[in-house]
Structure formats: C-alpha cells, structure tokens
Design an enzyme around this catalytic site. Structure first.
Site, PDB file in Angstrom:
ATOM      1  N   ARG A  19       0.971  -1.320   0.045  1.00  0.00           N
ATOM      2  CA  ARG A  19      -0.164   0.114   0.235  1.00  0.00           C
ATOM      3  C   ARG A  19       0.939   1.113  -0.076  1.00  0.00           C
ATOM      4  O   ARG A  19       0.513   2.433   0.415  1.00  0.00           O
ATOM      5  CB  ARG A  19      -0.861   0.077   1.021  1.00  0.00           C
ATOM      6  CG  ARG A  19      -2.063  -1.265   1.139  1.00  0.00           C
ATOM      7  CD  ARG A  19      -3.386  -1.063   2.168  1.00  0.00           C
ATOM      8  NE  ARG A  19      -4.119  -2.022   1.747  1.00  0.00           N
ATOM      9  CZ  ARG A  19      -5.251  -2.151   1.067  1.00  0.00           C
ATOM     10  NH1 ARG A  19      -5.339  -0.942   0.408  1.00  0.00           N
ATOM     11  NH2 ARG A  19      -6.132  -2.991   1.086  1.00  0.00           N
ATOM     12  N   LEU A  20       2.074   1.279  -0.376  1.00  0.00           N
ATOM     13  CA  LEU A  20       2.774   2.309  -0.622  1.00  0.00           C
ATOM     14  C   LEU A  20       2.860   2.825  -1.896  1.00  0.00           C
ATOM     15  O   LEU A  20       3.476   3.082  -2.862  1.00  0.00           O
ATOM     16  CB  LEU A  20       4.298   2.084  -0.339  1.00  0.00           C
ATOM     17  CG  LEU A  20       4.718   1.208   0.856  1.00  0.00           C
ATOM     18  CD1 LEU A  20       6.257   0.910   0.963  1.00  0.00           C
ATOM     19  CD2 LEU A  20       4.345   2.309   2.115  1.00  0.00           C
TER      20      LEU A  20
END
Length: 207
Positions: free
Chosen positions: A184-185
C-alpha cells in the site's frame, strides 16, 4: 525501477492518459472505457453512475477534455444542467491503476451529437429514442412496446436523434494518476491547471 522513484512520469497528462488507456484496452476484458461519473444537484447532493468515454484528448474544446453522451432529461442530465461541474474515475483493476479527473462541463454541438448517435448500432439508437431514462416505468413491456413502435415507424435507416439526447465535454482542471505499489505504498501524481490552455503543474501526493 528504483523503489524510491515514481512510476508516474512528469509529462503532459493527456499524453499519459492516452498511454494508460491504450494499455487498458489491451488488458481489460470488458469496457476499458467505462468510467464513474459523479454529478451533484445545485444544492450539492451527489450521485454517481458508470458511463462510457466516447472521446478524449487535447483536440477537444479549448483545453482538451473527455466526452460522454446521455439523455439530458435523465437524473444525471438534469444535475449536469443545474451544476456544470463533475468528476470522472477510471479504475483498471487488471493494471492496478486509476485516474481521477475533475472539471467543468459543456454540451457538445448538435452536429457532434448527431454524428455519434448515428454511429451507434441501429438497435441502440432505437433503445435510446424509446427511453425516458431515469423516470418511473410501470412495467418492462411498456418500454419494449415503444421500441417495437419505433422499429415499425422507421423500418430502415437511422433513427432521428431525440433533441434531449446529447453529449457533454468535461474540460479538466485536475487529473490524478494512481498506481498500486506493494504494501500500500501507492504512487500518486496530481496535475492541475488554472484554466483551459494554461500550463499544467504537478506534484506527488502521499498515498
């Protein structure tokens, strides 16, 4: 690519949209041109639905844009005419990408609406002309009877475009590209401009 590098280049956003859209047309199994269209009433009550992109690029309007067609007497058509601002969202799950677009709306010319309406399959022309889109329908047979009546009235050739069936051009002031990244970066770059024809500025956004 270095993990610290953005996967979204600094370039003209219409050029980048075209590149991503071309990849979506190769990767998405159904309707890569499907987009969520968000409108709102004059009082700010929002609504959203899926529509199909039917034109896009820097050649549209004074500053480039995105075109879709609809019944202007439908809920979305009435909301558009009451509040000429809207947002679009493309989500291509197979590519783990999305694009958010915000801007102002204007109606396309009658000639443009005619041209697209008559490029559609004949049955689609009939279906649109027979529909009082978004209004209450007593039963489905009533709609099918209207379709049949139009088929009998116009046994061949194009169907006249109803005057309330038209298109709208969204001229963007903001375009945001989103690319999924591990853990989720995610990668986000937002392009903005003050008005049509003005230069675009851009910035990365926190995910």
């Amino acid at each position: 690519m270095n993990e610290a590098d953005s996967a979204i280049p600094v370039t003209d956003p219409f050029t980048l949209f075209e590149a991503w859209f071309a990849e979506a047309k190769e990767a998405e199994p159904n309707d890569p041109n499907a987009m969520a269209l968000a409108t709102a009433t004059s009082r700010g009550q929002p609504s959203v639905r899926m529509v199909l992109l039917k034109g896009h690029g820097s050649q549209w309007g004074k500053g480039g844009g995105f075109v879709f067609y609809t019944n202007a007497e439908s809920r979305k058509g009435k909301e558009i005419r009451a509040n000429l601002q809207a947002s679009l969202l493309f989500h291509w799950k197979s590519l783990r990408r999305q694009i958010r677009i915000e801007g102002s709306l204007e109606e396309v010319s009658g000639q443009q609406a005619d041209s697209y309406f008559h490029s559609r399959p004949r049955v689609s022309q009939i279906g649109s002309a027979a529909s009082d889109q978004s209004r209450a329908l007593a039963d489905r047979q009533h709609y099918l009877d209207r379709v049949t009546a139009l088929e009998e009235r116009y046994p061949e050739g194009d169907i006249p475009r109803p005057p309330h069936w038209t298109g709208f051009l969204l001229t963007p002031h903001t375009i945001e590209f989103w690319q999924d990244r591990d853990f989720r970066l995610h990668d986000r770059r937002q392009f903005t401009r003050e008005g049509p024809g003005e230069a675009w500025s851009n910035t990365l956004l926190y995910p």
